[in-house]
Design a protein around this motif. Structure first.
Motif, mmCIF file in Angstrom:
data_model
loop_
_atom_site.group_PDB
_atom_site.id
_atom_site.type_symbol
_atom_site.label_atom_id
_atom_site.label_comp_id
_atom_site.label_asym_id
_atom_site.label_seq_id
_atom_site.Cartn_x
_atom_site.Cartn_y
_atom_site.Cartn_z
ATOM 1 N N GLY A 101 142.251 5.258 39.927
ATOM 2 C CA GLY A 101 143.384 4.364 39.713
ATOM 3 C C GLY A 101 143.400 3.699 38.353
ATOM 4 N N PRO A 102 144.325 2.755 38.187
ATOM 5 C CA PRO A 102 144.472 2.077 36.899
ATOM 6 C C PRO A 102 143.256 1.200 36.594
ATOM 7 N N ILE A 103 143.023 0.989 35.319
ATOM 8 C CA ILE A 103 141.910 0.151 34.874
ATOM 9 C C ILE A 103 142.498 -1.150 34.312
ATOM 10 N N PRO A 104 142.200 -2.284 34.942
ATOM 11 C CA PRO A 104 142.708 -3.557 34.418
ATOM 12 C C PRO A 104 142.049 -3.896 33.080
ATOM 13 N N PRO A 105 142.765 -4.583 32.204
ATOM 14 C CA PRO A 105 142.177 -4.961 30.915
ATOM 15 C C PRO A 105 140.850 -5.710 31.060
ATOM 16 N N SER A 106 140.683 -6.475 32.118
ATOM 17 C CA SER A 106 139.452 -7.252 32.313
ATOM 18 C C SER A 106 138.220 -6.378 32.539
ATOM 19 N N GLU A 107 138.418 -5.095 32.878
ATOM 20 C CA GLU A 107 137.278 -4.211 33.112
ATOM 21 C C GLU A 107 136.872 -3.399 31.884
ATOM 22 N N ILE A 108 137.647 -3.503 30.811
ATOM 23 C CA ILE A 108 137.287 -2.829 29.560
ATOM 24 C C ILE A 108 136.215 -3.675 28.877
ATOM 25 N N VAL A 109 135.064 -3.059 28.579
ATOM 26 C CA VAL A 109 133.974 -3.812 27.954
ATOM 27 C C VAL A 109 133.754 -3.442 26.491
ATOM 28 N N ALA A 110 134.202 -2.257 26.072
ATOM 29 C CA ALA A 110 134.047 -1.854 24.671
ATOM 30 C C ALA A 110 135.090 -0.791 24.335
ATOM 31 N N ILE A 111 135.330 -0.651 23.038
ATOM 32 C CA ILE A 111 136.359 0.266 22.539
ATOM 33 C C ILE A 111 135.755 1.145 21.459
ATOM 34 N N ILE A 112 136.061 2.421 21.524
ATOM 35 C CA ILE A 112 135.676 3.379 20.489
ATOM 36 C C ILE A 112 136.988 3.848 19.887
ATOM 37 N N LYS A 113 137.253 3.474 18.660
ATOM 38 C CA LYS A 113 138.528 3.793 18.027
ATOM 39 C C LYS A 113 138.672 5.292 17.824
ATOM 40 N N SER A 114 139.874 5.802 18.155
ATOM 41 C CA SER A 114 140.142 7.227 17.915
ATOM 42 C C SER A 114 140.299 7.448 16.433
ATOM 43 N N GLU A 115 140.075 8.670 16.022
ATOM 44 C CA GLU A 115 140.138 8.944 14.586
ATOM 45 C C GLU A 115 141.484 9.452 14.185
#
Length: 146
Positions: free
Chosen positions: A132-146
């Motif tokens: 299912g969908p992932i709420p913003p509160s469950e995002i812990v880190a971001i890897i920027k796309s190139e």
């Protein structure tokens, strides 16, 4: 795709080195690859960035590509999900085909812009099509796309 995360306990916006474990994001990310991430809250998630999130299905952390972000609109064309009118793609660049069960799950989200993240890997992996969908509160880190 599971990660070895020893640095996520850091409380600042320093870059984190994470090791990818699993094959669900190949060929974009491969097992044993070391990637650089930034803690959530330090930068914005953009479409096609990779996100590290708490996965309740595995009780661990997972990395997937954010193919739809808050504000995006969803629609269907056969078994293919469209995001703002363009097909959702697998890591290998093919149209992501959803099962009827997944289609029914996302049907309730077709009437207005979404407020959560749709994250996808290879079909059959533990991604939004299965968990299912992932709420913003469950995002812990971001890897920027190139």
């Amino acid at each position: 795709m599971l990660l070895l995360i020893s640095l996520l306990s850091s409380i600042n916006c320093a870059e984190l080195e994470l090791t990818v474990k699993g094959s669900s994001m190949e060929p974009l990310l491969v097992s044993s690859q070391v990637v650089t991430a930034v803690r959530s809250g330090c930068i914005e998630v953009s479409r096609d960035d990779f996100v590290v999130f708490k996965n309740s299905a595995t009780a661990g952390f997972t990395i997937k590509r954010a193919v739809a972000i808050p504000g995006d609109s969803l629609s269907w064309e056969g078994s293919y999900l469209l995001i703002n009118g363009s097909p959702a793609l697998t890591p290998s660049g093919k149209n992501y085909s959803f099962t009827n069960r997944s289609k029914l799950f996302f049907k309730s989200y077709l009437d207005e812009p979404i407020t959560w993240f749709l994250v996808l890997g290879r079909p059959g992996s533990l991604d939004s099509a299965r968990i299912g969908p992932i709420p913003p509160s469950e995002i812990v880190a971001i890897i920027k796309s190139e």
